[in-house]
Enzyme design. Structure first.
Site, PDB file in Angstrom:
ATOM      1  N   ASP A  42       5.761  14.431 127.095  1.00 20.99           N
ATOM      2  CA  ASP A  42       5.622  12.989 127.377  1.00 20.99           C
ATOM      3  C   ASP A  42       6.942  12.252 127.139  1.00 20.99           C
ATOM      4  OD1 ASP A  42       5.423  13.452 124.591  1.00 20.99           O
ATOM      5  OD2 ASP A  42       3.884  11.925 124.268  1.00 20.99           O
ATOM      6  N   ARG A  43       7.684  12.698 126.126  1.00 24.72           N
ATOM      7  CA  ARG A  43       8.939  12.021 125.801  1.00 24.72           C
ATOM      8  C   ARG A  43       9.979  12.257 126.900  1.00 24.72           C
ATOM      9  NH1 ARG A  43      10.518  13.631 119.769  1.00 24.72           N
ATOM     10  NH2 ARG A  43      11.617  11.637 119.833  1.00 24.72           N
TER      11      ARG A  43
HETATM   12  C1  PAZ Z   1       5.299  13.211 119.026  1.00 18.29           C
HETATM   13  C2  PAZ Z   1       4.044  13.468 119.845  1.00 18.29           C
HETATM   14  C3  PAZ Z   1       2.943  13.975 118.919  1.00 18.29           C
HETATM   15  C4  PAZ Z   1       3.583  12.142 120.504  1.00 18.29           C
HETATM   16  O1  PAZ Z   1       2.362  12.351 121.156  1.00 18.29           O
HETATM   17  P1  PAZ Z   1       1.299  11.189 121.512  1.00 18.29           P
HETATM   18  O2  PAZ Z   1       1.380  10.161 120.457  1.00 18.29           O
HETATM   19  O3  PAZ Z   1       1.729  10.634 122.862  1.00 18.29           O
HETATM   20  O4  PAZ Z   1      -0.033  11.841 121.612  1.00 18.29           O
HETATM   21  C5  PAZ Z   1       4.340  14.489 121.006  1.00 18.29           C
HETATM   22  O5  PAZ Z   1       5.391  14.010 121.799  1.00 18.29           O
HETATM   23  C6  PAZ Z   1       4.666  15.858 120.471  1.00 18.29           C
HETATM   24  O6  PAZ Z   1       3.806  16.603 120.086  1.00 18.29           O
HETATM   25  N1  PAZ Z   1       5.992  16.193 120.462  1.00 18.29           N
HETATM   26  C7  PAZ Z   1       6.491  17.478 119.995  1.00 18.29           C
HETATM   27  C8  PAZ Z   1       7.519  17.314 118.927  1.00 18.29           C
HETATM   28  C9  PAZ Z   1       8.800  16.611 119.371  1.00 18.29           C
HETATM   29  O7  PAZ Z   1       8.811  15.854 120.357  1.00 18.29           O
HETATM   30  O8  PAZ Z   1       9.836  16.837 118.702  1.00 18.29           O
HETATM   31  K     K Z   2       1.608   9.172 125.424  1.00 13.26           K
END
Ligand code: PAZ
Ligand code: K
Ligand code: ADP
Length: 256
Positions: A109-110
């Site tokens: 998503d990021r």
């Molecule tokens: C940080 C998050 C939990 C955000 O997810 P969301 O709040 O959109 O459900 C997700 O982008 C994620 O699991 N990221 C993996 C770790 C990282 O981006 O470093």
């Molecule tokens: K999201």
């Protein structure tokens, strides 16, 4: 028609695109106990209600941060749309250079948000996504994904407060108007909302310093962006459809 799924830990946002045009979007709960048939029927009903036709779906693209639901959604795609879903991950061209220690670790998503925001606004950029977690991502002038910050989300923070203190109730996330509050509910709302505004403004301020650019554009997205935007001083714009737009852009880049 392109069907785009943004799978977050709380909600799935679904978008139907005809070319660059978003025909419709829907938000429903991320429910790991639902079957592929239940998701298929849900989408069928949503389509029927809007007068859209399942047979017009030419492709399915999914960005997910919830691995355990992927088998189900991929199966839904196969069974109800006759398509193998395109899943954001290794092998998909995003056009973005990921400067994370391990690029595979960054939440899909990021990256999808970053692709959309850079295309739309140019760099340098900070993107704040108010979801289950609140993520901050920094994008350089050249469009590199530089990394960021992950903070506990507003809703789960307030749930934790309620669960761990016997005398504290569950409260609605609304602004109490003042920081000095005279009852428990307003005091908790003050801590959650104004405390969170402080968190956001401080992280963004530090990110702009590290980026070396005070004019860095700051874009907010996610379910709870509006609540904080009205109070925070560092957010320039809200873009609710950023993740869907990013999926559409990545789809076009991979088709070309
Ligand atoms: C940080 C998050 C939990 C955000 O997810 P969301 O709040 O959109 O459900 C997700 O982008 C994620 O699991 N990221 C993996 C770790 C990282 O981006 O470093
Ligand atoms: K999201
Ligand atoms: N339109 C909305 N108004 C108020 N709260 C919302 C709205 N949409 C989502 N939320 C809440 O915001 C939080 C984050 O939602 P969302 O952005 O969908 O998270 P995720 O992307 O992690 O699934 C959730 O706790 C959800 O209940």
């Amino acid at each position: 028609m392109l069907l785009a799924f943004d799978v977050g830990n709380t909600n799935i946002v679904l978008g139907a695109y005809k070319g660059k045009k978003l025909l419709n979007s829907w938000r429903f709960a991320t429910d790991k106990s639902k079957s592929s048939d239940e998701y298929g029927m849900l989408i069928h009903q949503l389509f029927e209600y809007e007068g859209l036709c399942i047979k017009d779906v030419e492709d399915v693209i999914i960005s997910s941060v919830v691995p355990p639901i992927m088998y189900t959604l991929e199966h839904t795609s196969f069974k109800y749309f006759n398509k193998e879903a395109i899943v954001i991950g290794p092998g998909i061209k995003t056009g973005m250079n990921i400067k994370y220690d391990n690029p595979k670790q960054v939440g899909a998503d990021r990256i999808v948000n970053a692709v959309a925001a850079y295309e739309k606004y140019g760099g340098p950029l900070v993107i704040v996504d108010f979801g289950t977690a609140t993520t901050f991502c920094a994008i350089s002038k050249k469009g590199e994904y530089l990394g960021g910050t992950i903070a506990p989300g507003i809703k789960i923070s307030s749930e934790a407060l309620f669960h761990h203190a016997a005398k504290l109730p569950r409260v609605e996330l609304v602004k109490p108007g003042k920081v000095i509050c005279k009852n428990t509910v307003n005091s908790m709302q003050s801590g959650m909302i104004y405390g969170y505004v402080g968190l956001v403004d401080y992280i963004v301020h530090r990110m702009k310093e590290e980026l070396g650019c005070p004019n860095t554009k700051v874009i907010a997205t996610g379910g709870l962006a509006g609540l904080i935007m009205s109070e925070a001083q560092t957010i320039d714009e809200i873009d609710k459809l950023l993740t869907l737009e990013g999926l559409r852009i990545i789809y076009d880049r991979n088709k070309a």
